[in-house]
Design a protein around this motif. Structure first.
Motif, PDB file in Angstrom:
ATOM      1  N   GLU A 375       0.812  -1.231   0.000  1.00  0.00           N
ATOM      2  CA  GLU A 375       0.000   0.000   0.000  1.00  0.00           C
ATOM      3  C   GLU A 375       0.840   1.273   0.000  1.00  0.00           C
ATOM      4  OE1 GLU A 375      -0.779  -0.248   4.847  1.00  0.00           O
ATOM      5  OE2 GLU A 375      -2.431  -0.325   3.419  1.00  0.00           O
ATOM      6  N   GLY A 377       3.539   1.473  -1.980  1.00  0.00           N
ATOM      7  CA  GLY A 377       4.245   1.482  -3.250  1.00  0.00           C
ATOM      8  C   GLY A 377       5.584   0.780  -3.228  1.00  0.00           C
ATOM      9  N   GLU A 387      -0.550  -5.033  -4.906  1.00  0.00           N
ATOM     10  CA  GLU A 387      -1.192  -4.663  -6.168  1.00  0.00           C
ATOM     11  C   GLU A 387      -0.254  -4.973  -7.326  1.00  0.00           C
ATOM     12  OE1 GLU A 387      -3.356  -0.945  -8.522  1.00  0.00           O
ATOM     13  OE2 GLU A 387      -2.144  -0.538  -6.742  1.00  0.00           O
ATOM     14  N   LEU A 389       1.350  -4.222 -10.769  1.00  0.00           N
ATOM     15  CA  LEU A 389       1.686  -3.135 -11.680  1.00  0.00           C
ATOM     16  C   LEU A 389       2.413  -3.724 -12.877  1.00  0.00           C
ATOM     17  CD1 LEU A 389       1.106  -1.516  -9.052  1.00  0.00           C
ATOM     18  CD2 LEU A 389       3.037  -0.045  -9.623  1.00  0.00           C
ATOM     19  N   THR A 408      -3.641   8.827 -11.823  1.00  0.00           N
ATOM     20  CA  THR A 408      -3.639   7.877 -10.712  1.00  0.00           C
ATOM     21  C   THR A 408      -3.544   6.435 -11.174  1.00  0.00           C
ATOM     22  OG1 THR A 408      -6.068   7.864 -10.714  1.00  0.00           O
ATOM     23  CG2 THR A 408      -4.969   9.429  -9.238  1.00  0.00           C
ATOM     24  N   THR A 411       1.803   5.005 -13.123  1.00  0.00           N
ATOM     25  CA  THR A 411       2.890   5.629 -12.383  1.00  0.00           C
ATOM     26  C   THR A 411       3.643   6.597 -13.293  1.00  0.00           C
ATOM     27  OG1 THR A 411       4.518   3.925 -12.994  1.00  0.00           O
ATOM     28  CG2 THR A 411       3.160   3.505 -11.043  1.00  0.00           C
ATOM     29  N   TYR A 416       1.222   0.496 -15.346  1.00  0.00           N
ATOM     30  CA  TYR A 416      -0.234   0.516 -15.181  1.00  0.00           C
ATOM     31  C   TYR A 416      -0.601  -0.135 -13.855  1.00  0.00           C
ATOM     32  CZ  TYR A 416      -5.092  -0.982 -15.764  1.00  0.00           C
ATOM     33  OH  TYR A 416      -6.431  -1.230 -15.565  1.00  0.00           O
ATOM     34  N   ARG A 417      -1.377   0.578 -13.056  1.00  0.00           N
ATOM     35  CA  ARG A 417      -1.858   0.031 -11.780  1.00  0.00           C
ATOM     36  C   ARG A 417      -3.130  -0.781 -12.075  1.00  0.00           C
ATOM     37  NH1 ARG A 417       0.755   3.278  -7.817  1.00  0.00           N
ATOM     38  NH2 ARG A 417       1.298   5.363  -8.586  1.00  0.00           N
ATOM     39  N   THR A 418      -3.008  -2.086 -12.074  1.00  0.00           N
ATOM     40  CA  THR A 418      -4.110  -2.935 -12.543  1.00  0.00           C
ATOM     41  C   THR A 418      -5.288  -2.977 -11.584  1.00  0.00           C
ATOM     42  OG1 THR A 418      -3.290  -4.965 -11.507  1.00  0.00           O
ATOM     43  CG2 THR A 418      -2.420  -4.425 -13.699  1.00  0.00           C
ATOM     44  N   GLY A 419      -5.051  -2.736 -10.283  1.00  0.00           N
ATOM     45  CA  GLY A 419      -6.116  -2.899  -9.296  1.00  0.00           C
ATOM     46  C   GLY A 419      -6.297  -4.329  -8.842  1.00  0.00           C
TER      47      GLY A 419
END
Length: 553
Positions: A375, A377, A387, A389, A408, A411, A416-419
């Motif tokens: 959380e 990073g 998460e 990425l 958001t 980065t 890509y922050r996939t969730g």
């Protein structure tokens, strides 16, 4: 690159070209090569129609000429809302050849989604079926035209009403635009089409995919899955869905010289019939469809022996369901983690049985870069949850016309922050635990809905299960379990006892149980958690109203 899209940095793009990931070819050019090799072999099957590679290529040329005659050209966006028919494939490739950009819409979309897509993309045209599953899309087209005047033309597959028949576009196309008008070939680095995001927002975001990146994806996925001229792929899901379009899907099959079979629906009756008749070798479904097939196969009298691989992706596949695939269907399970934005992970044929049952494999490309972060990073050690990425040669650098969201979702260095909440094993396999937004915040403890669902499915009288949050005055959020029973429904007490026996922490136990006949699903057949969460809220509020109305003794 189309205005509103985020390109790859030039240095990185150059490295992808030099490594051979990007071949510098458009999708329209690719079909010419596939047709030259495929000739009179069957490319596409739909009901009683069989279209050869040569016929498909010639059809695409005619449509391209017909669209060009109606002033659709390079850069124009066209919303394409067609079901699984040969027209969907032919129309998309015709637009590719013109440099026009199809915007893929699902057949289940209605005025809200289609109007949004047309406005966001400044679409100049809209393609629909006349009728699909009893719904008249011409009525929808009238609504869209009134709401979005920029949509100059509507083309209809079938009886057109006041619009233009797609058959007339085909008939008008006697010469290729390049031959008659000297049109330039599209740049392979340009956007070829838009996919829709699979996120949780009310209206979909647009995912720009280029000729270069998607051809690489389809080509590499075809190789990983071992497709060849003898492969027969069943498109059971909508072809406009990334999973069915290119993982390896329709495009990967055509690249390999195989045959694409288009199903009207993902129902067991429809698909089992097609598997037997066309000797299907590979298909792809989401877990809810897989469960329907596995439940139906007990009464199935169709010959499914040709099926070698069942791909399952699009949502978390729980072990209880995964274990049933090979014994029930006699084929190999391939788990897939994929997303419209790019990254695809596959389990492979050389994996152990345990890895196939419990992981979602490893990335498609050696150039895929993966990070699993906590959380804060920071990179999480192998085995710890975080998460996912990613960045790579077929993962986008930004959504279309969405700068605030991109700030958001990506980065600063392009990941890509996939969730997706995942763990990475020591062997580099990815294990999906759920979605960051698919959590229940109960008394400050984050409970994974997917984890609880997996345990609920272990009960012999639970056919399907879904978990969502609902507000609670003391807990913050309570855990609401929706269950489709198999036979007599279990009680909440029974389910809580089972979960405790399976080692689940007490704070993860469901607070309420709602027994339903069926779970709501999206147009892709996934469980619709947004609808369920709203239903849970209504049920909780109704219970509170009832309690407040009871007399006090």
């Amino acid at each position: 690159m189309l205005t509103g899209c985020e390109p790859w940095p030039e240095e990185i793009a150059r490295s992808y070209r030099e490594a051979g990931y990007w071949a510098g070819q458009t999708l329209g050019e690719a079909l010419r090569g596939w047709a030259a090799r495929g000739g009179d072999r069957t490319a596409v099957v739909s009901r009683d129609r069989r279209v050869s590679y040569r016929e498909l290529d010639e059809w695409v040329d005619r449509l391209a000429a017909g669209f060009h005659a109606r002033e659709i050209g390079a850069g124009d966006r066209v919303v394409v809302q067609l079901p699984n028919t040969p027209e969907f494939i032919a129309v998309c490739f015709a637009l590719f050849r013109l440099g026009a950009v199809p915007v893929f819409a699902l057949p289940a979309h209605r005025a809200s989604e289609i109007t949004h897509l047309c406005r966001l993309t400044d679409a100049v045209a809209y393609l629909v079926p006349a009728l699909h599953r009893g719904y008249d899309h011409r009525l929808l087209a009238r609504q869209v035209r009134l709401a979005v005047p920029g949509v100059r033309q509507v083309f209809v597959a079938g009886e057109p009403g006041e619009f233009v028949a797609l058959a007339d576009v085909d008939a008008a196309g006697t010469a290729l635009p390049a031959a008659s008008g000297g049109l330039a070939e599209p740049d392979p680095a340009d956007v070829a089409f838009f996919l829709l995001s699979g996120g949780t927002t009310a209206l979909p975001k647009l995912v720009p995919r280029t000729h270069d990146d998607f051809l690489y994806q389809a080509r590499a996925a075809s190789a990983v899955c071992g497709l060849n001229q003898d492969s027969v792929y069943l498109a059971a899901l909508p072809a406009a869905f990334n999973f069915a379009w290119g993982c390896p899907g329709v495009l990967g099959t055509l690249h390999a010289g195989g045959t694409v079979v288009l199903a009207r629906s993902a129902s067991p009756d429809e698909c089992f019939t097609l598997i037997e008749r066309e000797r299907v070798t590979i298909t792809s479904v989401v877990p809810t469809v897989a469960q329907l097939w596995l439940d139906a196969v007990e009464w199935n009298r169709r010959d499914l022996s040709s099926l070698r691989v069942l791909q399952i992706g699009g949502a978390k596949l729980h072990r209880e369901l995964a274990e049933r695939v090979q014994p029930a269907l006699g084929c190999r399970l391939q788990q897939v983690l994929g997303m419209a934005e790019g990254l695809i992970c596959f389990t492979r044929e050389d994996y152990s049985a345990e890895e196939v049952l419990t992981t979602q494999g490893h990335p498609l490309s050696p150039a895929d870069e993966i990070r699993v972060v906590d959380e804060h990073g920071r990179d999480a050690p192998d085995g710890e949850l975080g998460e996912l990425l990613t960045r790579g040669p077929y993962t986008i650098r930004g959504y279309y016309r969405a700068p605030e969201h991109n700030a958001t979702a990506f980065t600063e260095d392009g990941f890509y922050r996939t969730g997706d909440l995942v763990r990475r094993t020591a062997a580099g396999r990815i294990v999906v635990d759920g979605r960051i937004k698919d959590l229940v915040n109960r008394c400050g403890e984050k409970v994974s809905a997917s984890e609880v669902e997996g345990h609920l499915l272990a009960h012999p009288r639970v056919a399907q299960a879904a978990v969502v949050p609902a507000p609670h005055p003391e807990l913050g959020e309570q855990i609401c379990a929706f269950v489709v029973p198999s036979g007599e429904a279990p009680s909440l007490v029974e389910l809580r006892r089972l979960l405790l026996d399976r080692g689940l922490a007490a704070y993860k136990l469901p607070d309420r149980l709602d027994v339903v006949v069926a779970l709501p699903v999206t147009g892709l057949g996934k469980v619709d958690k947004k609808v369920l969460a709203a239903d849970a809220l209504r049920r909780v509020e109704a219970d509170q109203t009832t309690d407040a109305a009871r007399p006090v003794h």
